[in-house]
Design a protein around this motif. Structure first.
Motif, PDB file in Angstrom:
ATOM      1  N   ASP A 122      52.642  -8.822  57.524  1.00  0.00           N
ATOM      2  CA  ASP A 122      52.851  -9.221  58.837  1.00  0.00           C
ATOM      3  C   ASP A 122      52.836  -8.647  60.638  1.00  0.00           C
ATOM      4  N   SER A 123      50.929  -8.247  60.109  1.00  0.00           N
ATOM      5  CA  SER A 123      50.541  -7.372  60.508  1.00  0.00           C
ATOM      6  C   SER A 123      51.503  -6.659  62.109  1.00  0.00           C
ATOM      7  N   GLN A 124      52.601  -6.145  61.459  1.00  0.00           N
ATOM      8  CA  GLN A 124      53.138  -4.983  61.962  1.00  0.00           C
ATOM      9  C   GLN A 124      52.659  -4.199  61.930  1.00  0.00           C
ATOM     10  N   LEU A 125      52.819  -2.587  62.564  1.00  0.00           N
ATOM     11  CA  LEU A 125      51.928  -1.007  62.407  1.00  0.00           C
ATOM     12  C   LEU A 125      53.356  -0.090  61.405  1.00  0.00           C
ATOM     13  N   THR A 126      52.895  -0.247  61.106  1.00  0.00           N
ATOM     14  CA  THR A 126      54.293   1.181  59.800  1.00  0.00           C
ATOM     15  C   THR A 126      53.972   2.269  60.119  1.00  0.00           C
ATOM     16  N   GLU A 127      55.099   3.060  59.958  1.00  0.00           N
ATOM     17  CA  GLU A 127      54.959   4.599  60.024  1.00  0.00           C
ATOM     18  C   GLU A 127      53.475   4.701  59.581  1.00  0.00           C
ATOM     19  N   GLU A 128      53.130   4.876  58.424  1.00  0.00           N
ATOM     20  CA  GLU A 128      51.927   5.741  58.082  1.00  0.00           C
ATOM     21  C   GLU A 128      50.506   4.961  58.414  1.00  0.00           C
ATOM     22  N   GLY A 129      50.887   3.444  59.385  1.00  0.00           N
ATOM     23  CA  GLY A 129      49.441   3.033  59.708  1.00  0.00           C
ATOM     24  C   GLY A 129      49.025   3.891  61.256  1.00  0.00           C
ATOM     25  N   LYS A 130      50.549   3.846  61.864  1.00  0.00           N
ATOM     26  CA  LYS A 130      50.840   5.269  63.135  1.00  0.00           C
ATOM     27  C   LYS A 130      50.608   6.778  62.899  1.00  0.00           C
ATOM     28  N   ASN A 131      50.329   6.837  61.597  1.00  0.00           N
ATOM     29  CA  ASN A 131      50.584   8.376  61.362  1.00  0.00           C
ATOM     30  C   ASN A 131      48.469   8.357  60.984  1.00  0.00           C
ATOM     31  N   THR A 132      48.043   6.713  61.034  1.00  0.00           N
ATOM     32  CA  THR A 132      46.429   7.187  60.391  1.00  0.00           C
ATOM     33  C   THR A 132      45.843   7.110  61.630  1.00  0.00           C
ATOM     34  N   LEU A 133      46.322   6.726  62.665  1.00  0.00           N
ATOM     35  CA  LEU A 133      45.943   6.247  64.041  1.00  0.00           C
ATOM     36  C   LEU A 133      45.551   7.829  64.366  1.00  0.00           C
ATOM     37  N   ILE A 134      46.831   8.256  64.612  1.00  0.00           N
ATOM     38  CA  ILE A 134      46.730   9.665  65.070  1.00  0.00           C
ATOM     39  C   ILE A 134      45.525  10.638  63.862  1.00  0.00           C
ATOM     40  N   LEU A 135      45.590  10.639  63.049  1.00  0.00           N
ATOM     41  CA  LEU A 135      44.857  11.456  62.154  1.00  0.00           C
ATOM     42  C   LEU A 135      43.734  10.975  63.402  1.00  0.00           C
ATOM     43  N   TYR A 136      42.938   9.293  63.177  1.00  0.00           N
ATOM     44  CA  TYR A 136      42.100   8.828  63.533  1.00  0.00           C
ATOM     45  C   TYR A 136      40.840   9.917  64.894  1.00  0.00           C
ATOM     46  N   LEU A 137      42.720   9.800  65.763  1.00  0.00           N
ATOM     47  CA  LEU A 137      42.538  10.275  67.688  1.00  0.00           C
ATOM     48  C   LEU A 137      42.414  12.021  67.294  1.00  0.00           C
ATOM     49  N   GLY A 138      43.147  12.138  66.287  1.00  0.00           N
ATOM     50  CA  GLY A 138      42.644  13.332  66.144  1.00  0.00           C
ATOM     51  C   GLY A 138      40.817  14.560  65.875  1.00  0.00           C
ATOM     52  N   ILE A 139      40.481  13.293  65.073  1.00  0.00           N
ATOM     53  CA  ILE A 139      38.916  13.000  65.097  1.00  0.00           C
ATOM     54  C   ILE A 139      37.829  12.937  65.996  1.00  0.00           C
ATOM     55  N   MET A 140      39.021  12.146  67.249  1.00  0.00           N
ATOM     56  CA  MET A 140      37.995  11.999  68.393  1.00  0.00           C
ATOM     57  C   MET A 140      38.244  12.650  69.139  1.00  0.00           C
ATOM     58  N   LEU A 141      39.066  13.798  69.258  1.00  0.00           N
ATOM     59  CA  LEU A 141      39.520  14.614  69.559  1.00  0.00           C
ATOM     60  C   LEU A 141      39.216  16.225  69.724  1.00  0.00           C
ATOM     61  N   GLY A 142      38.454  16.549  68.204  1.00  0.00           N
ATOM     62  CA  GLY A 142      37.684  17.261  67.670  1.00  0.00           C
ATOM     63  C   GLY A 142      38.766  18.173  66.771  1.00  0.00           C
ATOM     64  N   VAL A 143      39.363  17.589  66.411  1.00  0.00           N
ATOM     65  CA  VAL A 143      40.615  18.542  65.569  1.00  0.00           C
ATOM     66  C   VAL A 143      40.341  18.402  63.624  1.00  0.00           C
ATOM     67  N   SER A 144      39.330  19.311  63.595  1.00  0.00           N
ATOM     68  CA  SER A 144      37.824  18.746  62.189  1.00  0.00           C
ATOM     69  C   SER A 144      39.083  18.663  60.894  1.00  0.00           C
ATOM     70  N   VAL A 145      39.990  19.337  60.976  1.00  0.00           N
ATOM     71  CA  VAL A 145      40.881  19.016  60.132  1.00  0.00           C
ATOM     72  C   VAL A 145      41.726  17.504  59.238  1.00  0.00           C
ATOM     73  N   ALA A 146      41.497  16.983  60.831  1.00  0.00           N
ATOM     74  CA  ALA A 146      41.884  15.548  60.468  1.00  0.00           C
ATOM     75  C   ALA A 146      40.830  14.413  59.675  1.00  0.00           C
ATOM     76  N   GLY A 147      39.699  14.678  60.063  1.00  0.00           N
ATOM     77  CA  GLY A 147      38.652  13.741  59.479  1.00  0.00           C
ATOM     78  C   GLY A 147      38.720  14.586  57.709  1.00  0.00           C
TER      79      GLY A 147
END
Length: 296
Positions: A122-147
């Motif tokens: 339904d083109s809605q962001l699920t909780e899992e999708g939101k957590n995935t975005l947080i991990l992507y952001l973590g990669i951007m910010l240099g949190v190595s374990v996120a990758g």
């Protein structure tokens, strides 16, 4: 959540409300590759990696990054001019739009390298999708374990991984602590950026130019980090997978040790407070002891 985690979470929630942030994988891939492939269904099902080499995908990712960074920088200039954009609570509007574009870019880059849609049917962001975005952001910010976490959780390798690492252990004892670590790190970064960014806001037009310039350099750098880490999934070997597992397990040990230390400090403070309530310690002695425990 502690203060930093709350700040990070609030900014992500605010950024996700921006109309341009959510990217539908199917629509995006067809738009980007419509002149390059004939079989759209195979493109959606198997991803661009079925048609293009990593070098070609890197080039396409670079073009997307340049386009979105320029768009974000233009918005940041407007936000740098007093009255350009309104404030959302205590968070500067250009901070929200900056990370809105970062989250949008994160989705686009991930789709280019074959990662799954983070939106539901339904083109809605699920909780899992939101957590995935947080991990992507973590990669951007240099949190190595996120990758490492993102690669290990990718659909392509999840079944292979689960033979080595139980899913319950991965999700409950490793995955969520990594999310918390990213949010905490994000909160610290944003607090520093907000403080330094306030200086540019006191100078009308020049402030806008400074804001846009900083935006361009910063967002491009963050996006390049994500591109490199997500691109590693192409030709991902078993040795690389085992290395990511080691990184994740090592991070879990570190997180557990920190949680144990914090728990021990809380117990010591509780005991000291009981002594204060029983008049064994004065209020000044209790406060002094509490500071010593927290700083140990």
């Amino acid at each position: 959540m502690n203060k930093e985690e709350t700040i990070g979470s609030n900014i992500i929630e605010s950024s996700l409300k921006l109309p341009f942030v959510k990217v539908d994988r199917r629509e995006f891939l067809i738009k980007i590759f419509k002149d390059k492939v004939d079989d759209y269904e195979k493109l959606i099902e198997d991803g661009p990696t079925s048609f293009f080499s990593k070098v070609e995908l890197d080039s396409i990712a670079d073009r997307i990054i340049n386009k979105e960074v320029l768009a974000s920088s233009g918005m940041s200039f407007a936000a740098g001019v007093p009255g350009g954009l309104t404030m959302a609570a205590t968070i500067p509007a250009d901070i929200i739009q900056f990370y809105g574009y970062a989250l949008r870019l994160a989705q686009e880059i991930s789709y280019i390298y074959g990662y799954e849609n983070i939106l539901d049917d339904d083109s809605q962001l699920t909780e899992e999708g939101k957590n995935t975005l947080i991990l992507y952001l973590g990669i951007m910010l240099g949190v190595s374990v996120a990758g490492s976490t993102v690669r290990l959780l990718s659909v392509k390798f999840s079944q292979q991984l689960l033979k080595t690492l139980p899913r319950k252990a991965l999700m409950k004892t490793m995955y969520y602590p990594v999310i918390k670590k990213v949010l905490k790190h994000f909160g610290v970064v944003v607090t520093k950026k907000t403080f330094s960014g306030a200086v540019s806001k006191v100078i009308p037009i020049i402030g806008g130019g400074v804001s846009g310039g900083i935006n361009y350099v910063t967002l491009k750098s963050l996006s390049k980090k994500l591109k490199i880490e997500l691109g590693k999934i192409i030709n991902y070997t078993e040795d690389e997978m085992n290395k990511d597992i080691e990184i994740l397990e090592g991070e879990f040990v570190e997180i557990s040790r920190n949680e144990l230390d914090n728990s021990s400090k809380i117990d010591e403070i509780k005991k000291a407070h009981e002594l204060y309530l029983n008049s064994v310690l004065t209020e000044d002695e209790f406060n002094t002891l509490k500071k010593q425990i927290l700083n140990s």
